[in-house]
Motif scaffolding. Sequence first.
Motif, PDB file in Angstrom:
ATOM      1  N   GLN A 171       6.535  40.227  41.304  1.00 19.11           N
ATOM      2  CA  GLN A 171       6.051  40.623  39.960  1.00 19.11           C
ATOM      3  C   GLN A 171       6.218  39.449  38.997  1.00 19.11           C
ATOM      4  O   GLN A 171       5.294  39.107  38.247  1.00 19.11           O
ATOM      5  N   ASN A 172       7.389  38.809  39.032  1.00  8.89           N
ATOM      6  CA  ASN A 172       7.638  37.691  38.118  1.00  8.89           C
ATOM      7  C   ASN A 172       6.727  36.498  38.409  1.00  8.89           C
ATOM      8  O   ASN A 172       6.435  35.701  37.521  1.00  8.89           O
ATOM      9  N   MET A 173       6.278  36.405  39.665  1.00  9.93           N
ATOM     10  CA  MET A 173       5.332  35.321  40.013  1.00  9.93           C
ATOM     11  C   MET A 173       3.908  35.680  39.619  1.00  9.93           C
ATOM     12  O   MET A 173       2.978  34.884  39.799  1.00  9.93           O
ATOM     13  N   GLY A 174       3.698  36.928  39.154  1.00 13.75           N
ATOM     14  CA  GLY A 174       2.361  37.360  38.715  1.00 13.75           C
ATOM     15  C   GLY A 174       1.473  37.834  39.854  1.00 13.75           C
ATOM     16  O   GLY A 174       0.243  37.838  39.712  1.00 13.75           O
ATOM     17  N   ALA A 175       2.078  38.253  40.990  1.00 10.46           N
ATOM     18  CA  ALA A 175       1.266  38.741  42.127  1.00 10.46           C
ATOM     19  C   ALA A 175       0.444  39.947  41.681  1.00 10.46           C
ATOM     20  O   ALA A 175       1.021  40.949  41.221  1.00 10.46           O
ATOM     21  N   ILE A 178       0.950  43.664  42.426  1.00 10.96           N
ATOM     22  CA  ILE A 178       1.881  44.446  41.605  1.00 10.96           C
ATOM     23  C   ILE A 178       1.358  44.553  40.172  1.00 10.96           C
ATOM     24  O   ILE A 178       1.244  45.654  39.627  1.00 10.96           O
ATOM     25  N   THR A 179       1.023  43.403  39.582  1.00 10.02           N
ATOM     26  CA  THR A 179       0.693  43.422  38.147  1.00 10.02           C
ATOM     27  C   THR A 179      -0.554  44.248  37.844  1.00 10.02           C
ATOM     28  O   THR A 179      -0.721  44.732  36.726  1.00 10.02           O
ATOM     29  N   SER A 180      -1.432  44.454  38.848  1.00 13.30           N
ATOM     30  CA  SER A 180      -2.634  45.269  38.600  1.00 13.30           C
ATOM     31  C   SER A 180      -2.347  46.761  38.790  1.00 13.30           C
ATOM     32  O   SER A 180      -3.257  47.580  38.687  1.00 13.30           O
ATOM     33  N   ARG A 181      -1.081  47.101  39.106  1.00 12.63           N
ATOM     34  CA  ARG A 181      -0.742  48.516  39.363  1.00 12.63           C
ATOM     35  C   ARG A 181       0.355  48.945  38.375  1.00 12.63           C
ATOM     36  O   ARG A 181       1.552  48.733  38.633  1.00 12.63           O
ATOM     37  N   PRO A 182      -0.055  49.535  37.248  1.00 10.08           N
ATOM     38  CA  PRO A 182       0.922  49.843  36.201  1.00 10.08           C
ATOM     39  C   PRO A 182       2.069  50.751  36.668  1.00 10.08           C
ATOM     40  O   PRO A 182       3.202  50.606  36.197  1.00 10.08           O
TER      41      PRO A 182
END
Length: 205
Positions: A171-175, A178-182
């Motif tokens: 998440q912290n790497m901006g994958a 994850i980031t597209s799934r609130p």
Amino acid sequence: MIKLHTWKTPNGRKVSIALEELGVEYEVLPIDTGAEEQFSDAFLAVNPNHKIPAIDEGGQTIWESGAILLPLGERHDRDGRILPRDPAKRMEAIQFAFFQIGGVGPNLARFGAALRKEGDKNQEMIEIFGREMNRLCGVLDRILENGNRDYLTGDYTIGDIMHFPWLRIAQNMGADWITSRPRLVDWLDRIAVRPAVARGMEIPG
Ligand SMILES: N[C@@H](CCC(=O)N[C@@H](CS)C(=O)NCC(=O)O)C(=O)O
């Protein structure tokens, strides 16, 4: 007192988070994997598979993060704070712990290893493991959605603890898996604000 052989990596932090959640006293024995301390004779006597984490409790050594969290829960979690007392819920928590060991753990580790290297072959590996991570994150997302759950079993358990340190890095790497799934973002953020998790993520200091 429990001795925890660990380092600043996701598998080690599963165990420090669990120990912090349980409020169990433990001694931290840092094994710097960057300096290859896991290959020392002293550590190979603890874990012949040369990986952290490992614990010593009452003269018994246990390695493999999932295998460590189970006896910690059996011995130190009378209230079912992370390993539920109800047999069906307990089995569900164990199921999610195994799901992490067989899925998110190895795939994210290989994805990370491919990212750190250069060359055409590694681009292929990035795609293969990235695709599998996207699929696995989709599975987790549907579990949270279909059960309308805050955590994988509904309640916070070892299943969440096993996933958190790994997925938080992604998440912290901006994958975008994850980031597209609130729902996944909310789940990870919900775990991150637990004081025991914040403490466990700082071990070893
Ligand atoms: N399946 C093992 C994996 C442990 C693992 O991969 N640990 C890494 C750090 S996160 C390690 O010690 N690597 C050193 C090495 O492979 O030599 C577990 O869940 O405990």
